[in-house]
Motif scaffolding. Structure first.
Motif, PDB file in Angstrom:
ATOM      1  N   GLY A   1       0.813  -1.210   0.000  1.00 44.87           N
ATOM      2  CA  GLY A   1       0.000   0.000   0.000  1.00 44.87           C
ATOM      3  C   GLY A   1       0.843   1.255   0.000  1.00 44.87           C
ATOM      4  N   VAL A   2       1.937   1.227   0.749  1.00 39.74           N
ATOM      5  CA  VAL A   2       2.865   2.360   0.758  1.00 39.74           C
ATOM      6  C   VAL A   2       3.600   2.442  -0.568  1.00 39.74           C
ATOM      7  CG1 VAL A   2       4.975   3.249   1.828  1.00 39.74           C
ATOM      8  CG2 VAL A   2       3.134   2.367   3.268  1.00 39.74           C
ATOM      9  N   LEU A   3       4.003   1.296  -1.078  1.00 33.88           N
ATOM     10  CA  LEU A   3       4.777   1.236  -2.315  1.00 33.88           C
ATOM     11  C   LEU A   3       3.984   1.788  -3.507  1.00 33.88           C
ATOM     12  CD1 LEU A   3       7.558   0.202  -3.231  1.00 33.88           C
ATOM     13  CD2 LEU A   3       6.484  -2.004  -3.722  1.00 33.88           C
ATOM     14  N   ALA A   4       2.670   1.641  -3.479  1.00 31.81           N
ATOM     15  CA  ALA A   4       1.827   2.119  -4.574  1.00 31.81           C
ATOM     16  C   ALA A   4       1.874   3.639  -4.723  1.00 31.81           C
ATOM     17  CB  ALA A   4       0.388   1.666  -4.360  1.00 31.81           C
ATOM     18  N   GLY A   5       2.335   4.320  -3.680  1.00 34.94           N
ATOM     19  CA  GLY A   5       2.461   5.773  -3.748  1.00 34.94           C
ATOM     20  C   GLY A   5       3.796   6.246  -4.308  1.00 34.94           C
ATOM     21  N   ASN A   6       4.623   5.315  -4.786  1.00 37.55           N
ATOM     22  CA  ASN A   6       5.941   5.635  -5.357  1.00 37.55           C
ATOM     23  C   ASN A   6       6.834   6.449  -4.415  1.00 37.55           C
ATOM     24  OD1 ASN A   6       5.463   4.310  -7.801  1.00 37.55           O
ATOM     25  ND2 ASN A   6       4.530   6.134  -8.716  1.00 37.55           N
ATOM     26  N   PRO A   7       7.015   6.008  -3.184  1.00 41.09           N
ATOM     27  CA  PRO A   7       7.873   6.754  -2.261  1.00 41.09           C
ATOM     28  C   PRO A   7       9.343   6.575  -2.609  1.00 41.09           C
ATOM     29  CG  PRO A   7       7.237   4.704  -1.250  1.00 41.09           C
ATOM     30  CD  PRO A   7       6.518   4.755  -2.576  1.00 41.09           C
ATOM     31  N   GLY A   8      10.144   7.577  -2.287  1.00 41.64           N
ATOM     32  CA  GLY A   8      11.582   7.429  -2.437  1.00 41.64           C
ATOM     33  C   GLY A   8      12.200   6.784  -1.223  1.00 41.64           C
ATOM     34  N   CYS A   9      11.448   6.797  -0.109  1.00 44.73           N
ATOM     35  CA  CYS A   9      11.932   6.262   1.169  1.00 44.73           C
ATOM     36  C   CYS A   9      10.774   5.605   1.896  1.00 44.73           C
ATOM     37  CB  CYS A   9      12.524   7.394   2.018  1.00 44.73           C
ATOM     38  SG  CYS A   9      12.976   6.925   3.707  1.00 44.73           S
ATOM     39  N   ILE A  10      11.042   4.474   2.534  1.00 41.80           N
ATOM     40  CA  ILE A  10      10.044   3.826   3.384  1.00 41.80           C
ATOM     41  C   ILE A  10      10.637   3.679   4.776  1.00 41.80           C
ATOM     42  CG2 ILE A  10       8.628   1.788   3.772  1.00 41.80           C
ATOM     43  CD1 ILE A  10       8.585   1.263   0.824  1.00 41.80           C
ATOM     44  N   VAL A  11       9.913   4.176   5.770  1.00 46.02           N
ATOM     45  CA  VAL A  11      10.302   4.046   7.174  1.00 46.02           C
ATOM     46  C   VAL A  11       9.437   2.956   7.792  1.00 46.02           C
ATOM     47  CG1 VAL A  11      10.500   5.200   9.402  1.00 46.02           C
ATOM     48  CG2 VAL A  11      10.924   6.480   7.292  1.00 46.02           C
ATOM     49  N   LEU A  12      10.066   1.944   8.343  1.00 50.16           N
ATOM     50  CA  LEU A  12       9.341   0.811   8.923  1.00 50.16           C
ATOM     51  C   LEU A  12       9.611   0.769  10.417  1.00 50.16           C
ATOM     52  CD1 LEU A  12      10.936  -0.390   6.039  1.00 50.16           C
ATOM     53  CD2 LEU A  12       8.906  -1.819   6.277  1.00 50.16           C
ATOM     54  N   ASP A  13       8.564   0.987  11.199  1.00 49.62           N
ATOM     55  CA  ASP A  13       8.698   1.075  12.652  1.00 49.62           C
ATOM     56  C   ASP A  13       8.353  -0.264  13.292  1.00 49.62           C
ATOM     57  OD1 ASP A  13       8.955   1.855  15.243  1.00 49.62           O
ATOM     58  OD2 ASP A  13       7.320   3.307  15.239  1.00 49.62           O
ATOM     59  N   GLU A  14       9.383  -1.065  13.558  1.00 45.81           N
ATOM     60  CA  GLU A  14       9.259  -2.397  14.149  1.00 45.81           C
ATOM     61  C   GLU A  14       8.225  -3.252  13.416  1.00 45.81           C
ATOM     62  OE1 GLU A  14       9.658  -2.919  18.275  1.00 45.81           O
ATOM     63  OE2 GLU A  14      10.374  -0.897  18.653  1.00 45.81           O
ATOM     64  N   PRO A  15       8.372  -3.429  12.106  1.00 43.73           N
ATOM     65  CA  PRO A  15       7.360  -4.135  11.319  1.00 43.73           C
ATOM     66  C   PRO A  15       7.284  -5.631  11.597  1.00 43.73           C
ATOM     67  CG  PRO A  15       9.302  -3.738   9.972  1.00 43.73           C
ATOM     68  CD  PRO A  15       9.528  -3.013  11.273  1.00 43.73           C
ATOM     69  N   THR A  16       8.289  -6.205  12.255  1.00 43.60           N
ATOM     70  CA  THR A  16       8.293  -7.648  12.496  1.00 43.60           C
ATOM     71  C   THR A  16       8.039  -8.000  13.954  1.00 43.60           C
ATOM     72  OG1 THR A  16      10.691  -7.720  12.896  1.00 43.60           O
ATOM     73  CG2 THR A  16       9.957  -7.953  10.607  1.00 43.60           C
ATOM     74  N   ALA A  17       7.724  -7.018  14.774  1.00 44.38           N
ATOM     75  CA  ALA A  17       7.615  -7.249  16.214  1.00 44.38           C
ATOM     76  C   ALA A  17       6.514  -8.239  16.574  1.00 44.38           C
ATOM     77  CB  ALA A  17       7.378  -5.926  16.938  1.00 44.38           C
ATOM     78  N   MET A  18       5.468  -8.315  15.741  1.00 44.05           N
ATOM     79  CA  MET A  18       4.323  -9.176  16.058  1.00 44.05           C
ATOM     80  C   MET A  18       4.313 -10.465  15.238  1.00 44.05           C
ATOM     81  SD  MET A  18       1.447  -6.150  16.185  1.00 44.05           S
ATOM     82  CE  MET A  18       0.154  -7.238  16.784  1.00 44.05           C
ATOM     83  N   LEU A  19       5.425 -10.776  14.578  1.00 44.51           N
ATOM     84  CA  LEU A  19       5.443 -11.885  13.634  1.00 44.51           C
ATOM     85  C   LEU A  19       6.270 -13.072  14.138  1.00 44.51           C
ATOM     86  CD1 LEU A  19       6.005  -9.878  10.318  1.00 44.51           C
ATOM     87  CD2 LEU A  19       3.841 -10.473  11.425  1.00 44.51           C
ATOM     88  N   ASP A  20       5.932 -14.256  13.629  1.00 43.72           N
ATOM     89  CA  ASP A  20       6.713 -15.450  13.918  1.00 43.72           C
ATOM     90  C   ASP A  20       7.982 -15.433  13.052  1.00 43.72           C
ATOM     91  OD1 ASP A  20       6.243 -17.073  11.311  1.00 43.72           O
ATOM     92  OD2 ASP A  20       4.220 -16.522  11.934  1.00 43.72           O
ATOM     93  N   PRO A  21       8.955 -16.298  13.353  1.00 43.74           N
ATOM     94  CA  PRO A  21      10.233 -16.257  12.613  1.00 43.74           C
ATOM     95  C   PRO A  21      10.092 -16.378  11.103  1.00 43.74           C
ATOM     96  CG  PRO A  21      10.473 -17.576  14.596  1.00 43.74           C
ATOM     97  CD  PRO A  21       9.020 -17.232  14.494  1.00 43.74           C
ATOM     98  N   ARG A  22       9.209 -17.235  10.621  1.00 40.18           N
ATOM     99  CA  ARG A  22       9.045 -17.403   9.174  1.00 40.18           C
ATOM    100  C   ARG A  22       8.496 -16.126   8.544  1.00 40.18           C
ATOM    101  NH1 ARG A  22       5.375 -22.027   6.082  1.00 40.18           N
ATOM    102  NH2 ARG A  22       5.657 -21.207   3.974  1.00 40.18           N
ATOM    103  N   SER A  23       7.478 -15.543   9.175  1.00 36.41           N
ATOM    104  CA  SER A  23       6.893 -14.307   8.643  1.00 36.41           C
ATOM    105  C   SER A  23       7.880 -13.158   8.718  1.00 36.41           C
ATOM    106  CB  SER A  23       5.609 -13.963   9.409  1.00 36.41           C
ATOM    107  OG  SER A  23       4.620 -14.950   9.214  1.00 36.41           O
ATOM    108  N   ARG A  24       8.679 -13.134   9.771  1.00 42.22           N
ATOM    109  CA  ARG A  24       9.719 -12.103   9.893  1.00 42.22           C
ATOM    110  C   ARG A  24      10.664 -12.167   8.705  1.00 42.22           C
ATOM    111  NH1 ARG A  24      13.071 -12.727  15.107  1.00 42.22           N
ATOM    112  NH2 ARG A  24      14.306 -11.171  14.010  1.00 42.22           N
TER     113      ARG A  24
END
Length: 291
Positions: free
Chosen positions: A157-180
């Motif tokens: 969804g963020v990528l569809a806006g053609n950003p030059g930069c993406i900031v990800l704030d702890e995007p894997t904190a709620m995920l299991d190892p495989r999903s991480r």
């Protein structure tokens, strides 16, 4: 691309029902992030890393200092839309970002708000979902996806806006190892293949061994900045701020202390196997020479 100079941010803290005070969360932070870099921001809870992230997308404004995004001052309201189009944000909980009843509807939300043509929107949705490996799920309901898939939809969804930069704030904190791993693979691909500047905020040190630069924060200050080798070469500092050390790095240090020579720091499993093989071959060579 990003220039932060002497950034200070204070939150209001209510001491009682009638009394309040100011707590300084960022205290004179300065940081430069060139275009195309993969920058990781590490730090314990309360270090100020998430507050810094919100300044990069103008979710917060400085109390002191200045933040420039592509030469634009975040305090200038006239360029707010341009800055938010340049820097996309992905948060810890993907459910807070997903608004569509289907995957493609959610990814199309941003482009639709820019009044783009239907053909352009469909193209952006397809390209974004392909980039995160979820084109085959375009008709699915987000509620039926795994946590890792939801996070990848949020990234799309963020990528569809053609950003030059993406900031990800702890995007894997709620995920299991495989999903991480799935999410991290997508993040690295966007950086390496698409040239998108990545700022990854995390407390998982093993996620950032491939970063170009690591920024270590504590108590509202940047206390160390350097390559992964430079940062993970100082285990005492990491332990001082109560940060975990990647398991393979810790194991290599322990073996080295036991007399097995290794070139430290070791950051990956592949590097560990290589160093252990060299150490074994050296020992074998010494034993043969002593016969």
């Amino acid at each position: 691309m990003i220039n932060v100079k002497d950034l200070v941010h204070r939150y209001t803290v209510w001491e009682s029902e009638t009394e309040k005070s100011k707590k300084t969360v960022l205290d004179g932070v300065s940081l430069d992030v060139p275009s195309g870099q993969f920058v990781a921001i590490l730090g314990p809870n309360g270090s100020g890393k998430s507050t810094l992230a919100k300044h990069l997308n103008v979710l917060l404004l400085p109390d002191e200092g200045v933040v420039w995004i592509d030469g634009k001052d975040t305090a200038d309201q006239k360029v707010l839309w341009d800055i938010r189009s340049t820097v996309g944000m992905v948060f810890q909980n993907p459910d807070n970002q997903i608004v569509g009843t289907s995957v493609e509807e959610d990814v199309a939300f941003g482009p639709e708000n820019k009044n783009l043509s239907s053909e352009t929107i469909q193209e952006k949705v397809a390209d974004s979902l392909s980039a995160v490996g979820l084109l085959h799920k375009r008709k699915s309901s987000p509620s039926r996806l795994s946590g890792g898939q939801k996070q990848r939809v949020a990234i799309a969804g963020v990528l569809a806006g053609n950003p030059g930069c993406i900031v990800l704030d702890e995007p894997t904190a709620m995920l299991d190892p495989r999903s991480r791993k799935e999410v991290l693979d997508v993040i690295k691909k966007l950086n390496k293949e698409h040239g998108i500047t990545i700022i990854l905020i995390t407390h998982h040190t093993d996620e950032v061994v491939d970063a170009d630069t690591i920024v270590l924060m504590d108590k509202g200050h940047i206390i160390r900045k350097g390559t992964p080798k430079e940062v993970f070469g100082n285990l005492d500092l990491l332990r001082q701020v109560k940060m975990d050390v990647p398991q393979v790095t810790e194991l290599a240090y322990r073996l080295n202390r036991q007399g097995i020579p290794m070139e430290l720091p070791v950051l990956t499993e592949e590097q560990f196997v290589c160093e252990l093989t060299k150490a074994y071959e050296n020992i074998q060579s010494q034993e043969v020479s002593g016969l």
